[in-house]
Design a protein around this motif. Structure first.
Motif, short mmCIF file in Angstrom:
data_model
loop_
_atom_site.label_atom_id
_atom_site.label_comp_id
_atom_site.label_asym_id
_atom_site.label_seq_id
_atom_site.Cartn_x
_atom_site.Cartn_y
_atom_site.Cartn_z
N GLY A 35 0.41 -1.00 -0.20
CA GLY A 35 -0.15 -0.32 0.01
C GLY A 35 0.81 1.54 -0.06
O GLY A 35 0.45 2.33 -0.87
N ASP A 36 2.42 1.95 0.76
CA ASP A 36 2.68 2.45 0.70
C ASP A 36 3.04 2.50 -0.69
O ASP A 36 3.81 3.66 -1.17
N PHE A 37 3.96 1.81 -1.27
CA PHE A 37 4.66 2.27 -2.62
C PHE A 37 3.66 2.43 -3.52
O PHE A 37 3.53 3.12 -4.66
N GLY A 38 1.95 2.03 -3.78
CA GLY A 38 1.41 3.06 -4.37
C GLY A 38 0.74 4.14 -3.89
O GLY A 38 0.38 5.24 -4.65
N LEU A 39 0.92 4.75 -2.72
CA LEU A 39 1.05 5.77 -2.16
C LEU A 39 2.44 7.18 -2.40
O LEU A 39 1.58 7.98 -2.92
N ILE B 168 1.56 10.51 -4.24
CA ILE B 168 2.74 11.55 -4.31
C ILE B 168 3.59 11.47 -5.53
O ILE B 168 4.07 13.39 -5.61
N PHE B 169 4.39 10.59 -6.38
CA PHE B 169 5.02 11.22 -7.16
C PHE B 169 4.02 11.87 -8.13
O PHE B 169 4.62 13.20 -9.32
N GLY B 170 3.33 11.02 -8.70
CA GLY B 170 2.01 11.53 -9.48
C GLY B 170 1.12 13.18 -9.46
O GLY B 170 1.26 13.65 -10.34
N CYS C 167 2.02 16.24 -11.76
CA CYS C 167 0.74 17.28 -12.14
C CYS C 167 0.95 18.64 -12.28
O CYS C 167 1.22 19.97 -12.14
N PHE C 168 0.99 19.03 -10.45
CA PHE C 168 0.90 20.25 -9.80
C PHE C 168 2.62 20.90 -9.58
O PHE C 168 1.58 22.28 -9.66
N GLY C 169 2.88 20.18 -9.44
CA GLY C 169 4.74 21.03 -9.36
C GLY C 169 4.70 21.67 -8.02
O GLY C 169 5.64 21.79 -7.47
N ALA C 170 4.22 20.28 -7.63
CA ALA C 170 3.97 20.65 -5.92
C ALA C 170 3.91 19.94 -4.68
O ALA C 170 2.43 18.44 -5.11
N VAL C 171 3.61 19.74 -3.81
CA VAL C 171 3.02 18.81 -2.30
C VAL C 171 2.78 19.21 -1.17
O VAL C 171 1.88 18.34 -1.07
#
Length: 660
Positions: free
Chosen positions: A174-178, A182-184, A188-192
């Protein structure tokens, strides 16, 4: 004040962990209890100021990571969603700390245990107060680490080792999916940070991303990846197998994991990302389907479990399914309301189960109990309150949130929502059945256990009883008190913390749905509880006869073995992967190709050359002189030849210059 809420449990963990030898068991426990208790008191003030006063607070401490456009701060966000989680987490954690002082009082490693509990609370507070996805991921991984340490607290037990490793590995999926989600988000947004991502979400509804060489709608892909993270932590169907095995840890650990910390992290993630998920309709469809199936699967599995703590563990899995499918139907406030209510009566059930186990000599098999209502009357009363609240009986806490979730499912008027509604209603029947079954087998049936253990059974200390009593109060009243504040029509409590599109406000439609559909889950709960009482208290011989029939035995085996999920994972997936890893990657590639071409082959060649060079040593001086003379001649010829080449090259260069 706000930073103290987060860092006081860390102080308690450090004090108990590093100085427990000097403080002693009681001293370490006292320090950690005071730290978490003070954090709860400050959380109450924060709830009043932020939640009731409508004053969200944002704190930025410093820059953490900065590389080109990638910028991450150490920052904290205290809004309505955060302060609700803070109150629930710190309240339950404080009572679990108090309970552990007595329950684990005879353990020589009590300071280490209290340190782990406080560290668990600290990482959960980091998770819920984070202002960005990366900082949230720190808390996310931290609670995973602490769950490993706590499940494996008695590390000399093989089953505890296996359960802890299983919890860690399943959660890694599950953590790998999360992490991919976050990378995606950054691509997309250039921010986290939450503020930027949520503000820009509507602008990216038509944006696409290439993933595994396929093109997907960006927001739907991100929503699914975030949900995979939630599936791991909140033990939804597919990655649920770690949750019942986590019972190998001490009972206070089970109460903390199941009531307020680790398993609620997935629901919190979905609620926190509501401004993003609202533009991911396909992801929300998947969320509602998986949540409904989990609620039904876990409830049916709990029907035939015989371990006291496993029954309550599967009930946690089932209740998380309700919360998840409420999020999938865009009713995040209802999901968080049920999360808070569930924390109180689930902690009451687990700590009550701990009191029972403590009284009967650490026996967890319900079939070896019975007749405990006379020996443990107070614990019986507390377990009765917790079970009735879990069943959703009227005027208890569970009724005010669980039934609303099912009403919302029916009132959404979509295929997925009605699918979740009917599965949830059947799960309500099963929930009542296994809750009354637990009470009947443990407390009402004739004694079945060892005479010496049952005669020595008695109530726990006043401290354990006080904790159960304190948890019973919100298990009865908190749903009624907070219903209008959290999910009442027109409430402004949540502010901007939760977001739903106007087309997704099915909670309004739920007020006008048919009365028969409203009371159906309650009728199923009452009928399930009544049927269970009759079968286990009056007609248990008939029930046993049906169990040993052909169909009954098959059905019982299927449910008792958890729908064969573990069997499929172990025999079909894990074993084949291990065989492939050993026979192909290890024997053929590592030991074969790489070693033949790499260090093993090189060493073999050098050894062969060294052995061959022995034949060159004749022992005669004139042989060595001949080799020396030939070497000098060859060296001279090479020097002369290289000098001639340099002269020819120089003449060619000079001719080229003159021609130009």
């Amino acid at each position: 004040m706000y930073l103290n809420i987060v860092f006081l449990p860390l102080f308690g963990s450090i004090a108990a962990g590093f100085f427990g030898r000097f403080l002693g068991g009681k001293g370490a426990g006292l320090v950690s209890i005071l730290s978490v208790g003070l954090s709860w008191f400050l959380s109450c003030l924060a709830f009043y100021e932020v939640g009731l006063g409508g004053s969200p607070t944002y704190l930025r401490l410093m820059t953490w990571l900065e590389s080109d456009f990638f910028h991450v701060d150490w920052a904290f966000c205290f809004d309505s969603l955060t302060v609700v989680m803070l109150f629930v987490v710190t309240f339950v954690s404080t009572l679990v700390h108090l309970y552990s002082m007595e329950y684990m009082g005879g353990d020589p490693h009590l300071p280490r245990f209290m340190s782990y509990l406080s560290l668990f609370t600290f990482f959960m507070l980091i998770l819920v107060t984070a202002d960005n996805f990366v900082q949230m991921f720190v808390g996310w991984e931290g609670v995973g680490l602490c769950s490993y340490l706590l499940i494996n607290f008695w590390f000399t037990r093989i089953q505890a080792n296996k359960a802890a490793i299983k919890a860690m590995l399943v959660n890694r999926v599950g953590d790998f999916g999360l992490a991919l989600g976050i990378f995606g988000i950054f691509i997309c947004f250039g921010a986290v940070d939450y503020a930027t991502v949520f503000a820009l979400a509507p602008q990216f509804s038509s944006f696409t991303l290439t993933f595994l060489n396929f093109e997907f709608e960006a927001l739907n892909l991100i929503g699914v990846l975030l949900f995979i993270g939630a599936v791991g932590k909140s033990a939804q169907l597919g990655l649920h197998t770690w949750l019942p095995d986590a019972m190998e840890g001490p009972t206070p650990v089970s109460a903390l994991i199941h009531a307020a910390t680790m398993v609620t992290a997935g629901v919190f993630l979905l609620a926190r990302c509501s401004p993003l998920l609202e533009y991911c309709p396909k992801a929300l469809l998947l969320v509602s389907l998986v949540g409904g199936m989990t609620a039904f699967f876990a409830a049916t599995t709990a029907l035939v479990q015989n371990d006291l703590k496993r029954v309550i563990a599967y009930s946690t899995c089932s209740q998380l399914g309700y919360m998840i499918f409420a999020c999938g139907l865009s009713n995040y406030s209802v999901a968080i309301f049920h999360l808070g209510n569930h924390a109180f009566f689930k902690a009451l059930l687990f700590l009550g189960a701990g009191s029972v186990i403590h009284a009967v000599g650490d026996e967890q098999d319900m079939r070896k109990m019975g007749g405990l209502r006379r020996l443990l009357p107070f614990t019986y009363a507390m377990m009765m309150i917790g079970s009735l609240a879990l069943m959703g009986m009227p005027f208890l806490t569970g009724f005010y949130s669980k039934d609303v979730i099912l009403e919302v499912g029916y009132a959404t008027y979509s295929g997925a929502s009605h699918f979740a509604y009917w599965l949830g209603s059947l799960a309500a029947f099963c929930t009542a059945f296994y809750s009354i079954r637990l009470l009947a087998i443990c407390f009402l049936a004739e004694p079945n256990g060892s005479r010496s253990l049952l005669l020595s059974a008695s109530e726990g200390s006043w401290l354990m009883g006080s904790v159960l009593g304190l948890l019973a109060i919100p298990s009865i009243f908190i749903g009624y008190i907070s219903r209008d504040l959290f999910i009442g029509l027109g409430t402004g409590f949540w502010g901007n913390a939760l977001f739903s599109l106007p087309t997704h406000l099915s909670i309004i439609d739920a007020e006008f749905m048919p009365t028969s559909m409203k009371i159906l889950p309650l009728c199923l709960s009452i009928s399930g509880g009544f049927l269970s009482f009759l079968l286990h208290y009056k007609y248990n011989k008939n029930l046993f006869s049906w169990k040993i029939s052909f169909i009954g035995r098959k059905l019982y085996t299927f449910l008792n073995r958890k729908w064969l999920f573990d069997k499929v994972y172990n025999e079909v997936i894990n074993q084949n992967l291990l065989d492939f890893g050993y026979h192909f990657t290890y024997k053929s590639i590592d030991r074969g190709l790489i070693e033949s071409l790499g260090p093993f082959g090189l060493s073999t060649s050098l050894l062969a050359q060294v052995k061959q060079s022995r034949s060159w040593q004749s022992g005669f001086v004139y042989h060595y002189s001949l080799v020396l003379v030939l070497g000098v001649i060859l060296l001279g010829l090479f020097s002369l030849f290289s000098f001639s080449l340099s002269k020819v090259f120089g003449l060619l260069c000079l001719a080229a210059i003159l021609i130009k």
